[in-house]
Design an enzyme around this catalytic site. Structure first.
Site, mmCIF file in Angstrom:
data_model
loop_
_atom_site.group_PDB
_atom_site.id
_atom_site.type_symbol
_atom_site.label_atom_id
_atom_site.label_comp_id
_atom_site.label_asym_id
_atom_site.label_seq_id
_atom_site.Cartn_x
_atom_site.Cartn_y
_atom_site.Cartn_z
ATOM 1 N N ARG A 10 8.147 -5.626 8.581
ATOM 2 C CA ARG A 10 7.030 -6.129 8.359
ATOM 3 C C ARG A 10 7.392 -7.415 8.075
ATOM 4 O O ARG A 10 8.410 -7.839 7.599
ATOM 5 C CB ARG A 10 5.774 -5.953 7.715
ATOM 6 C CG ARG A 10 5.275 -4.358 7.343
ATOM 7 C CD ARG A 10 4.125 -3.933 5.896
ATOM 8 N NE ARG A 10 3.821 -4.825 5.732
ATOM 9 C CZ ARG A 10 2.339 -5.477 5.233
ATOM 10 N NH1 ARG A 10 3.361 -4.735 3.780
ATOM 11 N NH2 ARG A 10 1.616 -5.697 5.072
ATOM 12 N N SER A 12 6.139 -9.998 6.320
ATOM 13 C CA SER A 12 5.927 -10.964 5.291
ATOM 14 C C SER A 12 7.407 -10.644 3.663
ATOM 15 O O SER A 12 8.198 -9.774 4.342
ATOM 16 C CB SER A 12 4.752 -9.789 4.637
ATOM 17 O OG SER A 12 5.880 -8.921 3.752
ATOM 18 N N LYS A 80 4.879 3.886 -1.272
ATOM 19 C CA LYS A 80 3.858 3.887 -1.934
ATOM 20 C C LYS A 80 2.474 3.349 -0.264
ATOM 21 O O LYS A 80 1.499 3.767 -0.654
ATOM 22 C CB LYS A 80 3.708 2.865 -2.258
ATOM 23 C CG LYS A 80 3.820 1.566 -2.453
ATOM 24 C CD LYS A 80 3.185 0.805 -3.455
ATOM 25 C CE LYS A 80 3.241 -1.349 -3.905
ATOM 26 N NZ LYS A 80 1.772 -1.494 -2.605
ATOM 27 N N ASP A 81 3.270 2.815 0.735
ATOM 28 C CA ASP A 81 1.607 2.187 1.387
ATOM 29 C C ASP A 81 2.241 3.756 2.716
ATOM 30 O O ASP A 81 1.701 3.185 3.898
ATOM 31 C CB ASP A 81 2.565 1.228 2.193
ATOM 32 C CG ASP A 81 2.560 -0.241 1.576
ATOM 33 O OD1 ASP A 81 1.490 0.260 0.217
ATOM 34 O OD2 ASP A 81 3.418 -1.386 1.682
ATOM 35 N N ARG A 128 -7.430 2.476 -6.938
ATOM 36 C CA ARG A 128 -6.297 2.578 -8.238
ATOM 37 C C ARG A 128 -7.021 1.180 -8.638
ATOM 38 O O ARG A 128 -7.470 1.719 -10.446
ATOM 39 C CB ARG A 128 -5.256 3.523 -7.628
ATOM 40 C CG ARG A 128 -4.040 3.446 -9.260
ATOM 41 C CD ARG A 128 -3.108 4.322 -8.844
ATOM 42 N NE ARG A 128 -1.837 2.361 -8.190
ATOM 43 C CZ ARG A 128 -1.717 1.507 -8.991
ATOM 44 N NH1 ARG A 128 -1.703 1.683 -9.852
ATOM 45 N NH2 ARG A 128 -1.064 0.625 -8.339
ATOM 46 N N ARG A 129 -6.211 0.889 -8.864
ATOM 47 C CA ARG A 129 -5.828 -0.434 -9.468
ATOM 48 C C ARG A 129 -7.420 -1.126 -10.331
ATOM 49 O O ARG A 129 -7.430 -1.641 -11.381
ATOM 50 C CB ARG A 129 -5.161 -1.475 -9.140
ATOM 51 C CG ARG A 129 -4.056 -1.167 -8.830
ATOM 52 C CD ARG A 129 -2.906 -2.684 -8.014
ATOM 53 N NE ARG A 129 -1.430 -2.541 -8.071
ATOM 54 C CZ ARG A 129 -0.631 -3.119 -8.094
ATOM 55 N NH1 ARG A 129 -0.915 -3.768 -6.396
ATOM 56 N NH2 ARG A 129 0.851 -2.814 -7.835
ATOM 57 N N ARG A 146 -6.315 -9.889 -0.474
ATOM 58 C CA ARG A 146 -5.840 -9.408 0.005
ATOM 59 C C ARG A 146 -4.895 -10.562 -0.206
ATOM 60 O O ARG A 146 -4.821 -11.292 -0.255
ATOM 61 C CB ARG A 146 -6.165 -9.565 1.283
ATOM 62 C CG ARG A 146 -7.196 -8.390 1.445
ATOM 63 C CD ARG A 146 -6.668 -6.775 1.416
ATOM 64 N NE ARG A 146 -4.883 -6.505 2.469
ATOM 65 C CZ ARG A 146 -5.370 -6.259 3.987
ATOM 66 N NH1 ARG A 146 -6.276 -5.344 4.304
ATOM 67 N NH2 ARG A 146 -4.073 -6.308 4.395
ATOM 68 N N GLY A 147 -3.314 -10.432 0.659
ATOM 69 C CA GLY A 147 -2.736 -11.989 0.750
ATOM 70 C C GLY A 147 -1.124 -11.469 0.039
ATOM 71 O O GLY A 147 -0.807 -10.496 -0.247
ATOM 72 N N ASN A 148 -0.064 -12.147 0.573
ATOM 73 C CA ASN A 148 0.851 -12.006 0.319
ATOM 74 C C ASN A 148 1.132 -12.441 -1.280
ATOM 75 O O ASN A 148 0.188 -12.740 -1.686
ATOM 76 C CB ASN A 148 1.648 -12.359 0.983
ATOM 77 C CG ASN A 148 1.630 -14.420 0.568
ATOM 78 O OD1 ASN A 148 1.645 -15.242 -0.213
ATOM 79 N ND2 ASN A 148 1.968 -15.262 1.749
ATOM 80 N N VAL A 149 2.113 -12.200 -2.223
ATOM 81 C CA VAL A 149 2.497 -12.178 -3.686
ATOM 82 C C VAL A 149 1.753 -13.651 -3.651
ATOM 83 O O VAL A 149 1.644 -14.094 -4.597
ATOM 84 C CB VAL A 149 4.027 -12.137 -3.680
ATOM 85 C CG1 VAL A 149 3.874 -12.399 -5.358
ATOM 86 C CG2 VAL A 149 4.279 -10.346 -3.794
ATOM 87 N N CYS A 242 -3.306 7.186 0.834
ATOM 88 C CA CYS A 242 -2.099 6.555 0.134
ATOM 89 C C CYS A 242 -3.041 5.087 -0.694
ATOM 90 O O CYS A 242 -2.295 4.576 -1.702
ATOM 91 C CB CYS A 242 -1.407 5.521 1.010
ATOM 92 S SG CYS A 242 -1.673 4.775 2.367
#
Length: 332
Positions: A10, A12, A80-81, A128-129, A146-149, A242
């Site tokens: 990806r 990102s 995890k994805d 989950r979170r 959503r979005g990058n870190v 997931c």
């Protein structure tokens, strides 16, 4: 001289960083140059909530199509994805040693999540979170995110959000610089994370060249493979996507495999848990390049044992009513 290997990833910053780390390791084991091939996934262009996207492999499907079409030689995923069903013709050939599997809460001043005052706004897009946040502190509001870190951290720094929940491993792979913000690590006993969190999955075609499979096999970490097999067996047996509100963490220590799994109501009001420890046979050994598992010298198979244990944990959760809490898997 052998042609460079093409590693699909990806676009990102996190995906590129972890893919480059894997590329460097693969160059060391294979002696071949590894080039990154950026690929756009559905999850990168579809801005819908993760709860709406469900478990359809939105961060993996485009990459897998490129791999199957021969546009690259291998892929790196955040495990995890990945949906638990493995596509025909593809194999997870390596799971390198897992990094920190915990979640962390990021705030401006270090206030613990449980002490954030009424009306504080916490950002996360993970069902989950969301459930875990609301269970830890019912006074806060949760905003879909959503979005990058970097963009998530900026929203805390700028005051748009009071906190965000992120994966510790992702922060570490990006260098760990929080720009003055403060991280609160969340213990895995009471806050188990997504199955496979902290682990990378290196995927290639089943008909890949033997030298590539052997080089990838040398990157495979057996304890990580055992742990994530147990965790993903829980998810698969629950028939949950997931991004379902399921936390599962397995840890291997001195031959004992412990699995802690929790299933949450979406609002965090209820949860059903299971904690089990089993003894794996000592003396197991993996053949280099085997990729998919390990067979013990005495005939025992710790990968199969881990899978059976995860399945058993899930069946017990279902007996206790987990099916009423978990959205069903939406992967075709």
């Amino acid at each position: 001289m052998s042609a460079p290997l093409r590693l699909g990833t990806r676009r990102s910053a996190l995906a590129l960083a972890q893919s480059q780390q894997l590329a460097d390791a693969l160059t060391r084991t294979s002696g071949r140059e590894v080039l990154l091939v950026p690929i756009v996934s559905e999850g990168d262009v579809n801005r819908a909530s993760l709860s709406q996207l469900g478990g359809r492999g939105v961060f993996a499907n485009g990459l897998r199509e490129a791999l199957a079409a021969g546009e690259c030689d291998l892929l790196v995923h955040s495990l995890k994805d990945l949906p638990t069903a493995q596509p025909d013709g593809l194999v997870i050939a390596a799971t390198p040693a897992r990094e920190d599997a915990r979640d962390v809460v990021i705030t401006r001043d270090g206030t613990p999540l449980s002490e954030l005052p009424q009306g504080s706004v916490v950002g996360t897009g993970s069902p989950r979170r969301i459930a875990q946040v609301l269970r830890r502190n019912h006074r806060v509001q949760v905003r879909d995110l959503r979005g990058n870190v970097d963009s998530r951290l900026s929203r805390v720094r700028d005051g748009d959000l009071d906190a965000v929940v992120l994966a510790a491993a992702g922060l570490s792979r990006l260098g760990g610089d929080l720009g003055g913000l403060v991280a609160e690590p969340l213990g895995l006993d009471e806050w188990p994370t997504a199955p496979g969190q902290g682990s990378l999955a290196v995927e290639t075609r089943t008909d890949a060249a033997s030298d590539l499979l052997e080089a990838l096999g040398r990157l495979d970490d057996l304890p990580t493979r055992i742990e994530i097999t147990a965790e993903r067996a829980v998810l698969a047996t629950l028939d949950a996507g997931c991004h379902a509100p399921v936390g599962a963490h397995a840890s291997l220590s001195d031959g004992d495999l412990r699995i802690r799994a929790l299933v949450y109501a979406l609002d965090g009001a209820h949860r059903i848990g299971m904690d089990r420890t089993v003894r794996l046979e000592p003396g197991y050994a993996r053949t280099a390049g085997s990729g998919d598992g390990a067979i013990a010298a005495d005939g025992a198979d710790p990968i199969a044992r881990a899978a059976r244990t995860g399945e058993d944990v899930a069946h017990r959760l279902l007996e206790r009513g987990a099916a009423d809490l978990v959205p069903r898997e939406s992967t075709p």
